[in-house]
Scaffold this active site. Structure first.
Site, PDB file in Angstrom:
ATOM      1  N   GLY A   1       0.787  -1.221   0.000  1.00 57.49           N
ATOM      2  CA  GLY A   1       0.000   0.000   0.000  1.00 57.49           C
ATOM      3  C   GLY A   1       0.823   1.276   0.000  1.00 57.49           C
TER       4      GLY A   1
ATOM      5  N   SER B   1       1.150   3.647  -2.514  1.00 54.32           N
ATOM      6  CA  SER B   1       0.846   4.678  -3.518  1.00 54.32           C
ATOM      7  C   SER B   1       0.583   6.038  -2.892  1.00 54.32           C
ATOM      8  CB  SER B   1      -0.354   4.253  -4.378  1.00 54.32           C
ATOM      9  OG  SER B   1      -1.510   4.078  -3.571  1.00 54.32           O
TER      10      SER B   1
ATOM     11  N   TYR C   1     -14.711  -1.606  10.793  1.00 51.67           N
ATOM     12  CA  TYR C   1     -13.274  -1.321  10.690  1.00 51.67           C
ATOM     13  C   TYR C   1     -12.555  -1.759  11.962  1.00 51.67           C
ATOM     14  CZ  TYR C   1      -8.980   1.474  10.680  1.00 51.67           C
ATOM     15  OH  TYR C   1      -7.672   1.877  10.766  1.00 51.67           O
TER      16      TYR C   1
END
Length: 287
Positions: free
Chosen positions: A9, A11, A151
């Site tokens: 992850g 980016s 979450y």
């Protein structure tokens, strides 16, 4: 010899800044992302800082993609020293309002993804009798919060998964585990959560709406209050991740700010770094 670090992850946000920081510290960094079309920001910053990064495609929801990436790294280096499971996504919605597809997605990207990548690197770390897996969790992995139950549930799972692995893989195989628990991060991560809520129209007009509006109003005030101490920059959190990686005896868990420590105080005060309980579990169940 440079240590080989694989980061998911990368980016944007914390993943991007972690890749840059580790590169600056002399690690051989494999910065991965699902969509390589989003690599320009990372490439630009790496060029500005004269850092050589290896950017690879890796989709944490796809076991084949993970295996392909890890095979390439092993073929090139013979090992992976550090895995940083950073990929994840926030999700603000009640259980009633969330679709089954959304429930599965938030669990997959925040929890099952960690299992997939960990499962893929463990054979190599076990064979090498060394390694360090750093999982990016959240204060939401310790403290349940309004409208964040899906979450938080996924992050609670990451915490339990990591705690359990640390009870039987560290002593015999030399594989260390750390859980990094930020509070708020001022990044695309936080922005994407709010944008997703707005895009789906919040909760519309139902009985949850007054409570939801109160929560969102409070969240907005916190985000606008620079003195609250809640929000850190991705660079600040990346420094904590680096500290874990450089520590010869790293904590099992660590919060990334004073606010995060205070927020979780009732859960962590007796065992701030998680190592006392880890030792007690080992002593009671394995000895």
């Amino acid at each position: 010899m440079k240590k080989i670090v694989l980061i998911t992850g990368t980016s944007t946000g914390l993943g991007l800044k972690t890749a840059i920081l580790f590169g600056m510290q002399g690690f051989k960094v494999y910065a991965t992302m699902r969509n390589l079309e989003k690599k320009e920001a990372l490439l630009k910053e790496a060029k500005e800082k004269n850092i050589d990064l290896h950017i690879e495609q890796l989709d944490v929801s796809d076991s084949n993609s993970i295996q392909k990436c890890i095979k390439k790294i092993i073929e090139q280096n013979g090992r992976i020293d550090i895995l940083i499971n950073n990929a994840g996504a926030g999700f603000v919605r009640t259980t009633e309002h969330a679709s089954q597809e959304e429930i599965e997605w938030v669990t997959d990207v925040n929890y099952f993804s960690v299992i997939r990548t960990t499962k893929a690197v463990l054979p190599f770390m076990r064979k090498a009798k060394q390694g360090h897996i750093i999982n990016i969790s959240s204060v939401g992995g310790l403290v349940g919060q309004p409208f964040n139950e899906l979450y938080c549930g996924a992050k609670f799972a990451v915490e339990g998964y990591t705690e359990s692995l640390a009870t039987y893989l560290t002593e015999p195989f030399g594989i260390k585990f750390s859980i990094v628990e930020p509070g708020g991060i001022s990044s695309e991560f936080a922005n994407s959560v709010l944008k997703n809520v707005e895009k789906t129209g919040g909760l519309q007009n139902d009985e949850y709406l007054p409570i939801f509006n109160s929560y969102m109003g409070s969240a907005k005030k916190r985000s606008e209050n620079e003195d609250s101490g809640i929000y850190q920059s991705p660079e600040e959190v990346a420094q904590v991740v680096l500290k874990c990686a450089l520590d010869k005896n790293p904590p099992l868990r660590i919060r990334t700010s004073e606010w995060a420590n205070e927020f979780c105080h009732l859960k962590t005060s007796a065992d701030p770094d998680g190592k006392k309980l880890n030792k007690e579990v080992i002593d009671q169940l394995l000895k």
